[in-house]
Every structure is written in structure tokens, then in C-alpha cells.
Design a protein around this motif. Sequence first.
Motif, PDB file in Angstrom:
ATOM      1  N   LEU A  14       0.938  -1.292  -0.394  1.00 48.68           N
ATOM      2  CA  LEU A  14      -0.198   0.193   0.279  1.00 48.68           C
ATOM      3  C   LEU A  14       0.376   1.562  -0.228  1.00 48.68           C
ATOM      4  O   LEU A  14       1.786   1.297   0.493  1.00 48.68           O
ATOM      5  CB  LEU A  14      -0.928   0.378   1.069  1.00 48.68           C
ATOM      6  CG  LEU A  14      -2.128  -1.081   1.723  1.00 48.68           C
ATOM      7  CD1 LEU A  14      -3.172  -1.206   2.607  1.00 48.68           C
ATOM      8  CD2 LEU A  14      -3.043  -0.334  -0.214  1.00 48.68           C
ATOM      9  N   GLN A  15       0.435   2.576  -0.485  1.00 42.95           N
ATOM     10  CA  GLN A  15       1.501   3.380  -0.820  1.00 42.95           C
ATOM     11  C   GLN A  15       0.157   4.732  -0.571  1.00 42.95           C
ATOM     12  O   GLN A  15      -1.404   4.390  -0.518  1.00 42.95           O
ATOM     13  CB  GLN A  15       1.358   3.736  -1.936  1.00 42.95           C
ATOM     14  CG  GLN A  15       2.697   2.671  -2.278  1.00 42.95           C
ATOM     15  CD  GLN A  15       1.811   2.065  -3.107  1.00 42.95           C
ATOM     16  OE1 GLN A  15       1.155   2.110  -3.775  1.00 42.95           O
ATOM     17  NE2 GLN A  15       2.526   0.390  -2.976  1.00 42.95           N
ATOM     18  N   LEU A  16       0.688   5.774   0.307  1.00 46.82           N
ATOM     19  CA  LEU A  16      -0.391   6.569   0.826  1.00 46.82           C
ATOM     20  C   LEU A  16       0.776   7.736   0.412  1.00 46.82           C
ATOM     21  O   LEU A  16       2.126   8.030   0.876  1.00 46.82           O
ATOM     22  CB  LEU A  16      -0.681   6.667   2.406  1.00 46.82           C
ATOM     23  CG  LEU A  16      -1.512   8.212   3.020  1.00 46.82           C
ATOM     24  CD1 LEU A  16      -2.602   7.838   2.477  1.00 46.82           C
ATOM     25  CD2 LEU A  16      -1.495   7.827   4.131  1.00 46.82           C
ATOM     26  N   LYS A  17      -0.180   8.390   0.115  1.00 47.93           N
ATOM     27  CA  LYS A  17       0.367  10.166  -0.385  1.00 47.93           C
ATOM     28  C   LYS A  17       0.544  11.494   1.067  1.00 47.93           C
ATOM     29  O   LYS A  17      -0.941  11.196   1.157  1.00 47.93           O
ATOM     30  CB  LYS A  17      -0.340  11.143  -1.547  1.00 47.93           C
ATOM     31  CG  LYS A  17      -0.468  10.427  -2.882  1.00 47.93           C
ATOM     32  CD  LYS A  17      -0.873  10.810  -4.244  1.00 47.93           C
ATOM     33  CE  LYS A  17      -0.623  10.294  -5.511  1.00 47.93           C
ATOM     34  NZ  LYS A  17      -1.217  11.170  -6.049  1.00 47.93           N
ATOM     35  N   LEU A  18       1.411  11.868   1.037  1.00 46.70           N
ATOM     36  CA  LEU A  18       1.093  12.473   2.204  1.00 46.70           C
ATOM     37  C   LEU A  18       0.197  13.649   1.828  1.00 46.70           C
ATOM     38  O   LEU A  18      -0.208  14.076   3.205  1.00 46.70           O
ATOM     39  CB  LEU A  18       3.014  13.894   1.806  1.00 46.70           C
ATOM     40  CG  LEU A  18       2.841  14.838   3.180  1.00 46.70           C
ATOM     41  CD1 LEU A  18       3.207  14.061   4.563  1.00 46.70           C
ATOM     42  CD2 LEU A  18       4.290  15.388   2.512  1.00 46.70           C
TER      43      LEU A  18
END
Length: 246
Positions: free
Chosen positions: A206-210
Amino acid sequence: MYVKAIKHFIQKTNFKIFKYNGVCVVSCFVCNFFFPYSLLSFTFTTCLPQIQPKCHQYESHALLQFKEGFVINNLASDDLLGYPKTSSWNSSTDCCSWDGIKCHKHTDHVIHINLSSSQLYGTMDANSSLFRLVHLRVLDLSDNNFNYSKIPTKIGELSQLKFLNLSLNLFSGEIPRQVSQLSKLLSLDLGFRAIVRPKGSTSNLLQLKLSSLRSIIQNSTKIEILFLSFVTISSTLPDTLTNLTS
């Protein structure tokens, strides 16, 4: 008083109630057995109130449709005490009594779903019927296998959520910005563990943008617990995270 007395009598005898031409007909098998020459069936114009299922029909249908989207695989959950909670769900019973489901005691809307470690295997549909359950306050789908599907953007439509746990589910891709619309959240768990690649390398699913993380913190002002273990975040954490329980 009259209706109460009839209810008590019906409980003590083997009565059958049916409707004929708008009139309730009550037939007493026990009375006819002991007094075979007497006509003891009688009618009255006001039917006794019938016990109705608590669960709203559209919510029951939504849950059953969600169930049908997955298969049970005992390898889909790591917890050895896990079991398929949805296997007992069926249309002939009240969904408020189903395993893992709780309803509001006054409105009878489904407000709590706990399907953690339920051995669910399959892809999470972007238009899953789960998102019709807009009164949900608790949603725990942790420790199942959603086969690298993405977290649907419609998660943001569950605006009443206070506890959301999507951890250990093999979700992949970018965490949708719509999570930040869940302004009532107290606890959010999207954590997983690193996937070991050949030659010992690891990667996060999973990736999460700042910018999305900032929106979550700014909009979910009541949030107390935030788990993002093994989630790739595009930059350093904002200072506002230092006040959260980890």
C-alpha cells in the motif's frame, strides 16, 4: 387488556392464526382435541401484532450480495482461531442475528460488521454492496485475502464510521484520498507487513500520498489510533501525528 389476555391464552395453547377476507381466524387444535363436538374456532376483526424481523431487507440483501463475492479458503486468514463467519448467513434468518453483525437497538440498521479472520478470499469490488450500509460505525475486515485488489474509493461514503480496520488483507495500490472523508474516525488500521521478494528484498503493498495523510489528520479530528505499518508514505510524517497513539 383484551389483547393482552388473548396473547397469554395463545401462548398456552396450540393456536393457529390466519387471515380470511380481512378477518383474523384463530383455530385451537388443543380445544378441538378435547371437545371434538364443539366449534371452538372463532374470529375477531383486529389481528394481533406479528413479530417482524429486525433487519432492514435492503441491508440483508446487501450483506448476502457481499458474501457471494467471495469464497471460503482456510488459507486466507492467518489466525488459527479464525472461522468463516459468513457461512451461516442466509435469507431465512434475521441479519441482525448473523455472526459478526450488530444492529442499532432502536433503528435496526446494521451498524457493526466484524468479519476479521473469516477466511474470505476474492477481489473487493469497487462497487461492493457493502457501501450501501451507510449507517455503519464499525467495519473490521482484517486478516482476509482480497487478492491484491485496491481499496475502493467508495469507502468514503461510509461517513458514520468510527472504527475501520482493513489490515492484513492483501490490499494493494494507493490508499484512496476518500478515506479522509471519514471525519468521525477514532481508529484507522491499514497496516500490513512487508512482502519478501526474491534475493531478500522487500516491498510494501500500500502507498499513501502525503497530501492524503494530511487530509486524514485534518478532517478526522477525533482520530486517536492510526496504524500504517508497512505503508509507503511519499514524504516525512507531519508533526500532527506525534499526538496519536501508535
